[in-house]
Enzyme design. Sequence first.
Site, PDB file in Angstrom:
ATOM      1  N   HIS A 163      -7.104  -1.825  14.008  1.00 47.53           N
ATOM      2  CA  HIS A 163      -5.845  -1.097  13.805  1.00 47.53           C
ATOM      3  C   HIS A 163      -6.159   0.327  13.325  1.00 47.53           C
ATOM      4  O   HIS A 163      -6.844   0.525  12.322  1.00 47.53           O
ATOM      5  CB  HIS A 163      -4.990  -1.838  12.776  1.00 47.53           C
ATOM      6  CG  HIS A 163      -3.614  -1.284  12.668  1.00 47.53           C
ATOM      7  ND1 HIS A 163      -2.573  -1.752  13.436  1.00 47.53           N
ATOM      8  CD2 HIS A 163      -3.105  -0.282  11.922  1.00 47.53           C
ATOM      9  CE1 HIS A 163      -1.480  -1.061  13.153  1.00 47.53           C
ATOM     10  NE2 HIS A 163      -1.781  -0.165  12.240  1.00 47.53           N
ATOM     11  N   ALA A 164      -5.674   1.334  14.077  1.00 44.05           N
ATOM     12  CA  ALA A 164      -6.065   2.722  13.815  1.00 44.05           C
ATOM     13  C   ALA A 164      -5.636   3.179  12.425  1.00 44.05           C
ATOM     14  O   ALA A 164      -4.544   2.847  11.963  1.00 44.05           O
ATOM     15  CB  ALA A 164      -5.442   3.636  14.858  1.00 44.05           C
TER      16      ALA A 164
ATOM     17  N   HIS B 201      -1.615  11.167  16.313  1.00 45.16           N
ATOM     18  CA  HIS B 201      -0.917  10.623  15.134  1.00 45.16           C
ATOM     19  C   HIS B 201      -1.882  10.543  13.941  1.00 45.16           C
ATOM     20  O   HIS B 201      -1.583  11.022  12.844  1.00 45.16           O
ATOM     21  CB  HIS B 201      -0.349   9.233  15.447  1.00 45.16           C
ATOM     22  CG  HIS B 201       0.277   8.573  14.260  1.00 45.16           C
ATOM     23  ND1 HIS B 201       1.611   8.699  13.955  1.00 45.16           N
ATOM     24  CD2 HIS B 201      -0.262   7.806  13.268  1.00 45.16           C
ATOM     25  CE1 HIS B 201       1.872   8.034  12.838  1.00 45.16           C
ATOM     26  NE2 HIS B 201       0.755   7.474  12.395  1.00 45.16           N
ATOM     27  N   GLU B 202      -3.044   9.954  14.168  1.00 42.88           N
ATOM     28  CA  GLU B 202      -3.999   9.763  13.062  1.00 42.88           C
ATOM     29  C   GLU B 202      -4.553  11.101  12.568  1.00 42.88           C
ATOM     30  O   GLU B 202      -4.723  11.305  11.370  1.00 42.88           O
ATOM     31  CB  GLU B 202      -5.146   8.837  13.494  1.00 42.88           C
ATOM     32  CG  GLU B 202      -4.701   7.421  13.862  1.00 42.88           C
ATOM     33  CD  GLU B 202      -3.926   6.710  12.761  1.00 42.88           C
ATOM     34  OE1 GLU B 202      -4.121   7.034  11.577  1.00 42.88           O
ATOM     35  OE2 GLU B 202      -3.107   5.832  13.098  1.00 42.88           O
TER      36      GLU B 202
ATOM     37  N   HIS C 112      -2.458  12.714   9.972  1.00 43.89           N
ATOM     38  CA  HIS C 112      -2.705  12.260   8.594  1.00 43.89           C
ATOM     39  C   HIS C 112      -3.898  13.009   7.998  1.00 43.89           C
ATOM     40  O   HIS C 112      -3.865  13.450   6.854  1.00 43.89           O
ATOM     41  CB  HIS C 112      -3.029  10.761   8.574  1.00 43.89           C
ATOM     42  CG  HIS C 112      -1.850   9.866   8.835  1.00 43.89           C
ATOM     43  ND1 HIS C 112      -0.686   9.932   8.104  1.00 43.89           N
ATOM     44  CD2 HIS C 112      -1.658   8.865   9.728  1.00 43.89           C
ATOM     45  CE1 HIS C 112       0.168   9.003   8.532  1.00 43.89           C
ATOM     46  NE2 HIS C 112      -0.404   8.342   9.523  1.00 43.89           N
TER      47      HIS C 112
ATOM     48  N   GLU D  34       4.017  10.183   8.273  1.00 40.95           N
ATOM     49  CA  GLU D  34       3.983   9.509   9.574  1.00 40.95           C
ATOM     50  C   GLU D  34       4.450  10.431  10.703  1.00 40.95           C
ATOM     51  O   GLU D  34       4.174  10.174  11.872  1.00 40.95           O
ATOM     52  CB  GLU D  34       4.862   8.256   9.542  1.00 40.95           C
ATOM     53  CG  GLU D  34       4.412   7.195   8.549  1.00 40.95           C
ATOM     54  CD  GLU D  34       3.000   6.694   8.794  1.00 40.95           C
ATOM     55  OE1 GLU D  34       2.542   6.724   9.956  1.00 40.95           O
ATOM     56  OE2 GLU D  34       2.340   6.291   7.824  1.00 40.95           O
TER      57      GLU D  34
ATOM     58  N   HIS E 246       5.487  -6.326   7.618  1.00 36.19           N
ATOM     59  CA  HIS E 246       5.830  -5.526   6.439  1.00 36.19           C
ATOM     60  C   HIS E 246       6.589  -6.298   5.364  1.00 36.19           C
ATOM     61  O   HIS E 246       6.655  -5.848   4.220  1.00 36.19           O
ATOM     62  CB  HIS E 246       6.625  -4.291   6.878  1.00 36.19           C
ATOM     63  CG  HIS E 246       5.851  -3.428   7.827  1.00 36.19           C
ATOM     64  ND1 HIS E 246       5.579  -3.818   9.122  1.00 36.19           N
ATOM     65  CD2 HIS E 246       5.254  -2.228   7.663  1.00 36.19           C
ATOM     66  CE1 HIS E 246       4.870  -2.888   9.716  1.00 36.19           C
ATOM     67  NE2 HIS E 246       4.648  -1.916   8.864  1.00 36.19           N
TER      68      HIS E 246
ATOM     69  N   TYR F 101       9.513   4.712   8.404  1.00 30.73           N
ATOM     70  CA  TYR F 101       9.296   4.788   9.850  1.00 30.73           C
ATOM     71  C   TYR F 101      10.550   5.288  10.559  1.00 30.73           C
ATOM     72  O   TYR F 101      10.466   5.990  11.564  1.00 30.73           O
ATOM     73  CB  TYR F 101       8.861   3.423  10.406  1.00 30.73           C
ATOM     74  CG  TYR F 101       7.585   2.939   9.759  1.00 30.73           C
ATOM     75  CD1 TYR F 101       6.367   3.585  10.022  1.00 30.73           C
ATOM     76  CD2 TYR F 101       7.594   1.882   8.857  1.00 30.73           C
ATOM     77  CE1 TYR F 101       5.202   3.157   9.405  1.00 30.73           C
ATOM     78  CE2 TYR F 101       6.426   1.451   8.240  1.00 30.73           C
ATOM     79  CZ  TYR F 101       5.232   2.089   8.507  1.00 30.73           C
ATOM     80  OH  TYR F 101       4.076   1.673   7.893  1.00 30.73           O
TER      81      TYR F 101
END
Length: 591
Positions: free
Chosen positions: A332-333, A362-363, A366, A390, A490, A500
């Site tokens: 999971h990234a 996306h990553e 961060h 996010e 979650h 989200y």
Amino acid sequence: MLAAGPACRNAGLGSGSEADVKAFLIEANDTMLRLIIEANQAGWVQNTYITPDTEAMAARASGAYMTAVTGFAKRAAEYDNVELPATERRQLAVLKNALTMAAPADPKEAEELAQLVASMEGMYGRGKYCQAGESDEACFDVEEITEILAKDRNPARLLEVWEGWHSIAPPMKKSYARFVELSNKGADELGFADTGAMWRSKYDMTPEAFSQELDRLWGQLQPLYLSLHTYVRAKLRERYGDQVPADGPIPAHLLGNIWGQDWSNLFDMVGPSSGAASISLTDVLRARKVSPAEMTRYGERFFTSLGFEPLPPTFWERSLFVKPRDREVVCHASAWNINFVDDLRFKMCIDQTAEDFTTIHHELGHDFYSRAYAGQPPIFRDSANDGFHEAIGDTIALSVTPEYLVKVGLIDRAPDASGDIGLLLRTALERLAFLPFGLVVDAWRWQVFSGQVTPDNYNRVWWELRERYQGIRPATARGEELFDPGAKYHIPANTPYARYFLAAVLQFQFHRALAQAAGCTTPLHRCSIYGNAEAGKRLKATLEMGASRPWPDALDALTGQRQMDASAMADYYAPLKAWLDEQNRGLKVGW
Ligand SMILES: [Zn+2]
């Protein structure tokens, strides 16, 4: 150093001087920094080399961090009435809201709470659906079930597997009810009405005002969602006949996803039949043999084109780009900043696909964010609100347009506008379809934490909310002997979910503002901010603030607006809405 000794502990509420608070904050910042680095180091090794030992070490390190922060948050609450300069006051406020779960003071109860969450996470992680009546046991984990729901089109099989996955949850129900009791006790000791109120207090407004904000944003997007829902329901009805009602909620197992939160797997069934074929980035990446590290370089160059410093050499030496053959890793990234300054990494098992190309952006969002706010005190090294963290990388991904791909040499020619509806529908099935689910998860939990919903109506209220917001209904009866919320990660893992929803809304607001700053004249979905210094300057200024200012200030710096605004998303999808409404003519909208 000043921080070496323990700061003096105040006996009563509101006592203590400014000097006491300053000493306390130095201690809190230093301790948190040290413990975060230890937790990151242990967590990185555990994620990239899973063994019982690395799991134990990572749990120990993150446990130490949680315990310390709980203690600091409680002490921060003791200074509520001390006169303080704005920065110190804000550090205390951020510290008080740093937790998603507060442990009760009673060590036995704290221990029980930690064990409950660990065991629910474990139940989820090991969750499998095993087919009954088979001699050879056929069991499916979440990834295999995801795959079946994505690809299979046999409704009986889909229902069986959908129900099968939900069978992992009933054993969690009792633990969850006890978890709610204990975590509320911890929240109460910190001065919050309950755990849900604690979560909603993170947003520089009252918990009630935050709930209203979400309703307001949803109101801006609901007409767009209704158009998509009506269109997809009609297409599903063409396929599955009377199993799908003409005017009621959609059966939950037919949407290509366990939770009905992402409908993109339905694209082959619902996509427009005319118009130019949209380009397949996956095919391009494969044909050109773009390696995982090179794919990541494209992402890095996007950020440097906006004026950010390149990633440090250690990023390339220490990151994990492909799935190793010789050991278990968490694929999971995720993005990391190990030393909380510039030891940036990322961990992802990259495939040459368009989806992973987006995830890389996306990553990296961060990573660039966390390096940008590294100049702040550790307590402020976080995003303006949790939706921002996010949203940043996804904002950049919205700029990965056909024109951008031409510019960086990945394709020769951008397709003409006749392919736009397909392009927009594809992302709407993912990002727009997600929105109501993004609200349901915490709408349910807030009522559970407040005591409004009790264990004897957990499931009923869960499905009422899903029907009201998503327009989805289970195909078979779901009684209270079941615990359907527990089938979503979650809930057992106790990760707040409103972020989200916020991220989905904010990324379009960011994109529209940056597109304007970059002087784009094209429709929003064809605008890329690649290489634009002005857009980069705004983005950078916002990221550098971290959590040091209330989020409306950060939003203002980026967009010139102080309110979250979902009209940007509505603007982005306006051409799609017109097309959907055309297709929906004569159909009943809603359920
Ligand atoms: Zn993320």
